[in-house]
Design a protein around this motif. Structure first.
Motif, mmCIF file in Angstrom:
data_model
loop_
_atom_site.group_PDB
_atom_site.id
_atom_site.type_symbol
_atom_site.label_atom_id
_atom_site.label_comp_id
_atom_site.label_asym_id
_atom_site.label_seq_id
_atom_site.Cartn_x
_atom_site.Cartn_y
_atom_site.Cartn_z
ATOM 1 N N ASP A 1 0.895 -1.087 -0.240
ATOM 2 C CA ASP A 1 -0.017 0.094 0.026
ATOM 3 C C ASP A 1 0.906 1.322 -0.001
ATOM 4 O O ASP A 1 1.656 1.506 0.844
ATOM 5 C CB ASP A 1 -0.733 0.117 1.378
ATOM 6 C CG ASP A 1 -1.883 1.107 1.345
ATOM 7 O OD1 ASP A 1 -1.791 1.929 0.284
ATOM 8 O OD2 ASP A 1 -2.295 1.608 2.539
ATOM 9 N N ARG B 1 -6.628 3.076 -3.169
ATOM 10 C CA ARG B 1 -7.312 2.108 -2.126
ATOM 11 C C ARG B 1 -8.917 2.027 -2.275
ATOM 12 O O ARG B 1 -9.664 1.323 -1.448
ATOM 13 C CB ARG B 1 -7.127 3.017 -0.758
ATOM 14 C CG ARG B 1 -5.740 2.879 -0.310
ATOM 15 C CD ARG B 1 -5.545 3.872 1.003
ATOM 16 N NE ARG B 1 -4.278 3.493 1.821
ATOM 17 C CZ ARG B 1 -3.738 4.408 2.604
ATOM 18 N NH1 ARG B 1 -4.760 5.444 2.950
ATOM 19 N NH2 ARG B 1 -2.792 4.220 3.313
ATOM 20 N N THR C 1 -2.630 -6.625 -3.667
ATOM 21 C CA THR C 1 -2.843 -5.846 -2.475
ATOM 22 C C THR C 1 -3.882 -4.894 -2.509
ATOM 23 O O THR C 1 -4.793 -4.552 -1.399
ATOM 24 C CB THR C 1 -1.259 -5.224 -1.996
ATOM 25 O OG1 THR C 1 -0.411 -6.405 -2.052
ATOM 26 C CG2 THR C 1 -1.564 -4.545 -0.678
ATOM 27 N N LEU C 2 -3.729 -3.839 -3.381
ATOM 28 C CA LEU C 2 -4.716 -2.866 -3.583
ATOM 29 C C LEU C 2 -6.363 -3.231 -3.907
ATOM 30 O O LEU C 2 -7.225 -2.742 -3.494
ATOM 31 C CB LEU C 2 -4.425 -1.841 -4.620
ATOM 32 C CG LEU C 2 -2.916 -1.030 -4.575
ATOM 33 C CD1 LEU C 2 -2.644 -0.215 -5.335
ATOM 34 C CD2 LEU C 2 -3.166 -0.335 -3.124
ATOM 35 N N LYS D 1 -7.659 -5.902 -2.351
ATOM 36 C CA LYS D 1 -8.020 -6.357 -1.121
ATOM 37 C C LYS D 1 -8.475 -4.865 -0.466
ATOM 38 O O LYS D 1 -9.554 -5.001 0.304
ATOM 39 C CB LYS D 1 -7.082 -7.165 -0.089
ATOM 40 C CG LYS D 1 -6.658 -8.378 -0.883
ATOM 41 C CD LYS D 1 -5.798 -9.132 -0.051
ATOM 42 C CE LYS D 1 -5.552 -10.453 -0.769
ATOM 43 N NZ LYS D 1 -4.502 -11.218 0.063
ATOM 44 N N LEU D 2 -7.612 -3.948 -0.393
ATOM 45 C CA LEU D 2 -8.053 -2.841 0.088
ATOM 46 C C LEU D 2 -9.307 -2.051 -0.512
ATOM 47 O O LEU D 2 -10.036 -1.485 0.340
ATOM 48 C CB LEU D 2 -7.035 -1.705 0.100
ATOM 49 C CG LEU D 2 -5.682 -1.997 0.949
ATOM 50 C CD1 LEU D 2 -4.532 -1.090 0.648
ATOM 51 C CD2 LEU D 2 -6.173 -1.877 2.350
ATOM 52 N N GLN D 3 -9.437 -2.140 -1.918
ATOM 53 C CA GLN D 3 -10.747 -1.501 -2.497
ATOM 54 C C GLN D 3 -11.884 -2.111 -2.212
ATOM 55 O O GLN D 3 -12.800 -1.840 -1.812
ATOM 56 C CB GLN D 3 -10.306 -1.647 -4.052
ATOM 57 C CG GLN D 3 -9.189 -0.843 -4.506
ATOM 58 C CD GLN D 3 -8.686 -1.194 -5.961
ATOM 59 O OE1 GLN D 3 -9.104 -2.254 -6.552
ATOM 60 N NE2 GLN D 3 -7.489 -0.637 -6.378
ATOM 61 N N GLN E 1 -12.226 -3.810 0.673
ATOM 62 C CA GLN E 1 -12.785 -3.390 2.109
ATOM 63 C C GLN E 1 -13.440 -2.076 2.159
ATOM 64 O O GLN E 1 -14.285 -1.784 2.555
ATOM 65 C CB GLN E 1 -11.379 -3.709 3.045
ATOM 66 C CG GLN E 1 -10.939 -4.908 3.406
ATOM 67 C CD GLN E 1 -9.573 -4.893 3.823
ATOM 68 O OE1 GLN E 1 -8.951 -3.842 4.264
ATOM 69 N NE2 GLN E 1 -8.753 -6.093 4.070
ATOM 70 N N ASN E 2 -12.726 -1.094 1.343
ATOM 71 C CA ASN E 2 -13.246 0.126 1.467
ATOM 72 C C ASN E 2 -14.617 0.378 1.035
ATOM 73 O O ASN E 2 -15.196 1.545 1.379
ATOM 74 C CB ASN E 2 -12.419 1.116 0.924
ATOM 75 C CG ASN E 2 -10.851 1.426 1.882
ATOM 76 O OD1 ASN E 2 -11.055 1.279 3.149
ATOM 77 N ND2 ASN E 2 -9.684 1.794 1.380
#
Length: 482
Positions: free
Chosen positions: A122, A170, A201-202, A204-206, A208-209
């Protein structure tokens, strides 16, 4: 109705800090790269007569003159021969039997599947390497949402549209867009969100957000079709824009995406325009060299020169061209021309030919481009004029609007009113955060209201970042370019 109210509001701008808010930067760094962005290295350049620019024929083969290579000043970095990416880059150069282009170096550094800068980390925010506008303030995503809703109205409020973001980071921008638009159910119900992302990795963040779940209401894989619990909107992920389903109207958002596309660099020399390449020196460190004969990318250099004035070309000692930006723009224009919709491009750059802007940023500071590849972000100015020409050549059914400054774009969409509304019911600490975020988005230079530590004043991005749209001609001129 929405469009009319927003347009009326945009014509009655008020001041937040007493003086008029600037209307005229969204990676934010600790210092400005302006001094390195468009500078020419006159001490290392041999001049070329104008006639040699147009008469040098492109060649499909790369031939390197190692007897007279250009060597810039020695780098301050130490050799990093032990890292996986360094070994990979050196193996490519060894296998080719010669240097690689700056564009290939840049692409490997950023998106190598195993060790690329964007792939397994990230990189955004205060704890990352740079801060983008959506991370600065929720208001950025909200204003982009206003623009998207207005365009949707101009499209006749279709019941189903694709909302595509290229390189969503993100996912902050789209999350703020959906929250801001959540009361407009007709709009959010029409959306199918498509995230074009290459980083696991991004993704997964997307996921979640955007508060996603998969369609059977359990935690799912971000690769699958999912539902955002923010608005009940369908979300899916793709590696490329080409994979996004066609056939329905599409709104595309490209915020700080074009600046990460690999650029080819050319330098003027006595034998003509030579492409700058990356090679391995005798001490095993990376170095820049110049090609002896035209490379395949010379075709794009000649294409870019065709769009420029001879007077402007004559002043240049170095030039950057981005074939992938040209190809992406053509793909966007063709899709919008056939399916309807529009694209919003926001990035830092110039409305003209770009000279020497490639830069490397690590932990909010500038570092050498060849220093520890894979540990720093590489980006270059966006050539908005080339985007315009590419779109117009690709489709007669699209119109290009802008660029205008980010400050003008956000101001016309009502960010002044939004920040004032948010400040009515907030604590002093929240008000300071809102004021700082607002300045970073629309201001220019250091914030005049800053009372904190010297050297830490927020720096405005408002005039350095530009906004441009590509829309289907049938829909008219989009707000706020009217």
């Amino acid at each position: 109705m929405l469009k009319r109210l927003l347009f009326q509001a945009s014509t009655q701008r008020r001041s937040l800090f007493g003086a008029s808010a600037p209307l005229s930067r969204c990676r934010q760094y600790s210092s400005s790269p302006a001094s390195t962005s468009q500078s020419s290295n006159s001490t290392s350049v041999e001049h070329l007569e104008d006639r040699e620019v147009s008469t040098t024929p492109p060649s499909a083969a790369i031939s390197i003159d190692r007897s007279g290579l250009y060597n810039p000043p020695e780098h301050s970095h130490e050799p990093s021969s032990g890292t996986e990416l360094v070994k990979h880059l050196k193996s490519i150069i060894k296998f080719r039997g010669g240097p690689i282009s700056v564009a290939e170096y840049m692409e490997e550094v950023l998106t190598n599947p195993k060790a690329g800068f964007y792939i397994n980390r990230d990189v955004f925010g205060a704890e990352g390497d740079f801060i983008t506008s959506p991370e600065v303030s929720q208001m950025f995503g909200e204003m982009v949402g206003v623009w998207a809703m207005c365009l949707w109205e101009q499209m006749g409020q279709p019941k189903k549209i694709n909302l595509v973001e290229l390189g969503p980071g993100r996912g902050t921008l789209l999350a703020d867009l959906l929250r801001g638009a959540s009361k407009f159910r007709n709009f959010t119900d029409s959306l199918h969100i498509h995230m074009v992302e290459c980083s696991p990795t991004l993704k997964k963040l997307q996921y979640q957000n955007l508060m996603c779940i998969n369609k059977n209401d359990t935690d799912g894989d971000a690769e699958e079709h999912s539902i955002s619990r923010l608005t009940g909107t369908s979300v899916s992920w793709h590696a490329t824009l080409e994979q996004v389903p066609a056939g329905i109207p599409t709104i595309i958002i490209a915020h700080e995406f074009y600046d990460a596309l690999p650029v080819h660099q050319f330098q003027r020399a006595s034998r003509g325009w030579c492409e700058k390449m990356v090679d391995v020196a005798e001490n095993s460190m990376f170095q820049f060299v110049l090609s002896k004969q035209p490379t395949p990318a010379t075709l794009y250099l000649l294409k870019r020169f065709k769009w420029a004035e001879n007077e402007d070309i004559g002043k240049l000692e170095q030039v950057e061209v981005c074939p992938k930006a040209i190809e992406l723009t053509q793909e966007i224009a063709k899709r919008i021309g056939s399916d309807g919709g529009g694209a919003l491009i926001i990035d830092y750059g110039l409305n003209g030919i770009v000279s020497d802007s490639l830069q490397a940023i690590r932990k909010h500071g500038f570092v050498n481009i060849l220093d520890d590849p894979g540990t720093a972000d590489l980006s270059a100015y966006v050539d908005f004029a080339a985007i315009r020409h590419s779109a117009e050549e690709a489709s007669d059914d699209v119109a290009v609007n802008g660029p205008m400054t980010q400050s003008q774009f956000l101001g016309s969409l009502g960010i002044n009113f939004r920040v004032e509304a948010l400040m009515e019911n907030c604590t002093d600490e929240q008000a300071d955060s809102l004021r700082t975020g607002y300045w970073r988005l629309v201001g220019e230079g250091e914030a005049p209201f800053w009372e904190g530590p010297e050297g830490q004043a927020p720096i405005g991005m408002g005039t350095r970042y530009l906004a441009m749209t590509i829309v289907n001609k049938k829909q008219g001129v989009p707000i706020p370019f009217q």
